[in-house]
Design a protein around this motif. Structure first.
Motif, PDB file in Angstrom:
ATOM      1  N   THR A 197       0.817  -1.212   0.000  1.00 30.96           N
ATOM      2  CA  THR A 197       0.000   0.000   0.000  1.00 30.96           C
ATOM      3  C   THR A 197       0.850   1.261   0.000  1.00 30.96           C
ATOM      4  O   THR A 197       0.753   2.101  -0.904  1.00 30.96           O
ATOM      5  N   ASN A 198       1.684   1.409   1.016  1.00 29.67           N
ATOM      6  CA  ASN A 198       2.402   2.673   1.210  1.00 29.67           C
ATOM      7  C   ASN A 198       3.596   2.851   0.284  1.00 29.67           C
ATOM      8  O   ASN A 198       3.966   3.992  -0.016  1.00 29.67           O
ATOM      9  N   VAL A 199       4.207   1.745  -0.148  1.00 35.66           N
ATOM     10  CA  VAL A 199       5.406   1.864  -0.993  1.00 35.66           C
ATOM     11  C   VAL A 199       5.082   1.551  -2.447  1.00 35.66           C
ATOM     12  O   VAL A 199       5.162   2.430  -3.312  1.00 35.66           O
ATOM     13  N   ILE A 200       4.687   0.316  -2.732  1.00 27.95           N
ATOM     14  CA  ILE A 200       4.457  -0.085  -4.121  1.00 27.95           C
ATOM     15  C   ILE A 200       3.323   0.724  -4.739  1.00 27.95           C
ATOM     16  O   ILE A 200       3.430   1.203  -5.879  1.00 27.95           O
ATOM     17  N   GLY A 201       2.241   0.931  -3.998  1.00 27.31           N
ATOM     18  CA  GLY A 201       1.125   1.710  -4.526  1.00 27.31           C
ATOM     19  C   GLY A 201       1.537   3.127  -4.868  1.00 27.31           C
ATOM     20  O   GLY A 201       1.196   3.654  -5.940  1.00 27.31           O
ATOM     21  N   SER A 202       2.289   3.763  -3.973  1.00 32.74           N
ATOM     22  CA  SER A 202       2.748   5.132  -4.226  1.00 32.74           C
ATOM     23  C   SER A 202       3.713   5.183  -5.403  1.00 32.74           C
ATOM     24  O   SER A 202       3.647   6.098  -6.238  1.00 32.74           O
ATOM     25  N   ILE A 203       4.619   4.215  -5.473  1.00 34.93           N
ATOM     26  CA  ILE A 203       5.577   4.164  -6.584  1.00 34.93           C
ATOM     27  C   ILE A 203       4.840   4.019  -7.909  1.00 34.93           C
ATOM     28  O   ILE A 203       5.133   4.727  -8.886  1.00 34.93           O
ATOM     29  N   LEU A 227       7.126  -1.127  10.614  1.00 34.86           N
ATOM     30  CA  LEU A 227       6.799  -1.324   9.203  1.00 34.86           C
ATOM     31  C   LEU A 227       6.227  -0.061   8.586  1.00 34.86           C
ATOM     32  O   LEU A 227       6.450   0.223   7.400  1.00 34.86           O
ATOM     33  N   TYR A 228       5.491   0.711   9.356  1.00 34.48           N
ATOM     34  CA  TYR A 228       5.024   2.014   8.874  1.00 34.48           C
ATOM     35  C   TYR A 228       6.222   2.901   8.544  1.00 34.48           C
ATOM     36  O   TYR A 228       6.281   3.519   7.479  1.00 34.48           O
ATOM     37  N   HIS A 229       7.185   2.946   9.464  1.00 37.92           N
ATOM     38  CA  HIS A 229       8.392   3.738   9.207  1.00 37.92           C
ATOM     39  C   HIS A 229       9.159   3.196   8.005  1.00 37.92           C
ATOM     40  O   HIS A 229       9.667   3.974   7.186  1.00 37.92           O
ATOM     41  N   ALA A 230       9.253   1.890   7.901  1.00 33.78           N
ATOM     42  CA  ALA A 230       9.951   1.305   6.754  1.00 33.78           C
ATOM     43  C   ALA A 230       9.324   1.779   5.458  1.00 33.78           C
ATOM     44  O   ALA A 230      10.020   2.100   4.478  1.00 33.78           O
ATOM     45  N   SER A 231       7.984   1.862   5.428  1.00 35.58           N
ATOM     46  CA  SER A 231       7.297   2.297   4.210  1.00 35.58           C
ATOM     47  C   SER A 231       7.559   3.770   3.923  1.00 35.58           C
ATOM     48  O   SER A 231       7.752   4.160   2.761  1.00 35.58           O
ATOM     49  N   LYS A 232       7.581   4.598   4.956  1.00 32.97           N
ATOM     50  CA  LYS A 232       7.771   6.033   4.741  1.00 32.97           C
ATOM     51  C   LYS A 232       9.222   6.371   4.411  1.00 32.97           C
ATOM     52  O   LYS A 232       9.492   7.222   3.553  1.00 32.97           O
ATOM     53  N   TRP A 233      10.164   5.735   5.082  1.00 32.63           N
ATOM     54  CA  TRP A 233      11.570   5.975   4.733  1.00 32.63           C
ATOM     55  C   TRP A 233      11.834   5.492   3.303  1.00 32.63           C
ATOM     56  O   TRP A 233      12.591   6.108   2.556  1.00 32.63           O
ATOM     57  N   ALA A 234      11.196   4.409   2.897  1.00 28.69           N
ATOM     58  CA  ALA A 234      11.391   3.880   1.544  1.00 28.69           C
ATOM     59  C   ALA A 234      10.851   4.841   0.498  1.00 28.69           C
ATOM     60  O   ALA A 234      11.530   5.145  -0.495  1.00 28.69           O
ATOM     61  N   ILE A 235       9.626   5.335   0.689  1.00 25.90           N
ATOM     62  CA  ILE A 235       9.048   6.205  -0.335  1.00 25.90           C
ATOM     63  C   ILE A 235       9.777   7.535  -0.382  1.00 25.90           C
ATOM     64  O   ILE A 235       9.882   8.169  -1.446  1.00 25.90           O
ATOM     65  N   GLU A 236      10.325   7.986   0.734  1.00 30.37           N
ATOM     66  CA  GLU A 236      11.105   9.227   0.712  1.00 30.37           C
ATOM     67  C   GLU A 236      12.374   9.054  -0.125  1.00 30.37           C
ATOM     68  O   GLU A 236      12.750   9.951  -0.892  1.00 30.37           O
ATOM     69  N   GLY A 237      13.026   7.916  -0.004  1.00 32.92           N
ATOM     70  CA  GLY A 237      14.203   7.669  -0.832  1.00 32.92           C
ATOM     71  C   GLY A 237      13.863   7.610  -2.308  1.00 32.92           C
ATOM     72  O   GLY A 237      14.584   8.147  -3.159  1.00 32.92           O
ATOM     73  N   PHE A 238      12.743   6.974  -2.618  1.00 34.53           N
ATOM     74  CA  PHE A 238      12.291   6.893  -4.010  1.00 34.53           C
ATOM     75  C   PHE A 238      12.040   8.287  -4.572  1.00 34.53           C
ATOM     76  O   PHE A 238      12.502   8.625  -5.669  1.00 34.53           O
TER      77      PHE A 238
END
Length: 280
Positions: free
Chosen positions: A110-116, A151-162
């Motif tokens: 949801t938070n990473v793949i969906g946003s990407i 896991l919430y943080h993992a998703s937000k740190w990941a999308i910020e890097g992207f």
């Protein structure tokens, strides 16, 4: 006071929270909104009030087949879309050991793949029309971390890097990115948390402390959701696009302190870092 030029916005996750607040404020000021959500009937009242000013599509952000089709239809039917707000997401709450593999997968889907995939889908359209703005809703949790939100943080740190990377790739096409980083805000975020089954072994740990604080309503909610929504809208009038926008005094302080802590730790490592360079 000048009246802002009407824009067209595409916003995901508009049923509740910041997505809903942003949608309501934009419609009230005369902008057009393409709103996506899993249950379109939740916007029936707004549709009745604003008619063609509000375009609605059913979309689960994890459906990566439907997502580009929905984006294509929005641009085809509305023409130019000036601003994309990648807002759909949720929080998974629990110590890392308590979470199930299915919960972990859904959080990242949801938070990473969906946003990407949303960003990838809109980029060709923004390039073709000569530019646009993308607001990626992150969190203060994209810069700092609390127990029980791993896991919430993992998703937000990941999308910020992207976003940091993609923003550099598309800057020549006049596409600007802003990472939106609100702190705890008076929306329904807490009620929307997906919670893991707690393990008693974590009761007397920082994870247990956070669980009790959240249950008691003592997690430190500092921001007004309507004010945050308004500030997010106003960020689009800033040129060039600000890389990040932090909302909430508590969020600002915690991120500020974290930056200082990291910088001090980094400066202490300079000698060791230089010692590993290859000899010339």
């Amino acid at each position: 006071m000048t009246t802002p030029t009407p824009r067209t916005w595409l916003i995901t996750g508009t049923s509740t929270g910041l997505g809903r607040l942003i949608t309501e404020q934009l419609l009230a000021r005369g902008d057009r909104v393409a709103a996506t959500l899993r249950k379109p009937e939740q916007l029936d009242e707004l549709k009745a009030q604003y008619g063609k000013q509000l375009w609605i599509a059913r979309l689960d952000i994890t459906d990566t087949d439907a997502l580009p089709v929905t984006v294509e239809r929005a641009f085809a039917e509305l023409g130019r879309i000036d601003v994309i707000v990648s807002n759909a997401g949720y929080g998974l709450f629990g110590a890392a050991e308590e979470l199930s593999p299915a919960q972990i997968r859904h959080q990242l889907d949801t938070n990473v793949i969906g946003s990407i995939e949303l960003i990838r889908a809109v980029l060709p359209h923004l390039r073709t029309q000569g530019g646009g703005r993308i607001l990626q809703v992150s969190s203060e949790g994209g810069q700092i971390a609390y127990p029980n939100f791993s896991l919430y943080h993992a998703s937000k740190w990941a999308i910020e890097g992207f976003v940091e990377s993609v923003a550099q790739e598309v800057a020549p096409f006049d596409i600007g990115f802003t990472l939106i980083e609100p702190g705890p805000t008076y929306t329904n975020f807490a009620s929307g948390l997906v919670r893991a089954t707690p393990m008693a072994v974590y009761d007397k740990t920082p994870a247990g402390d956070v669980r009790r604080a959240l249950a008691a309503g003592n997690f430190g909610l500092f921001s007004d959701g309507a004010k945050v929504a308004q500030a997010i809208i106003e960020s689009v009038d800033v040129f060039p696009a600000p890389k990040r926008r932090v909302y909430g005094s508590g969020a600002w302080r915690r991120i500020h302190d974290a930056y200082h802590e990291r910088l001090n730790a980094l400066e202490e490592q300079e000698e060791v870092a230089r010692s590993t360079d290859m000899e010339k």
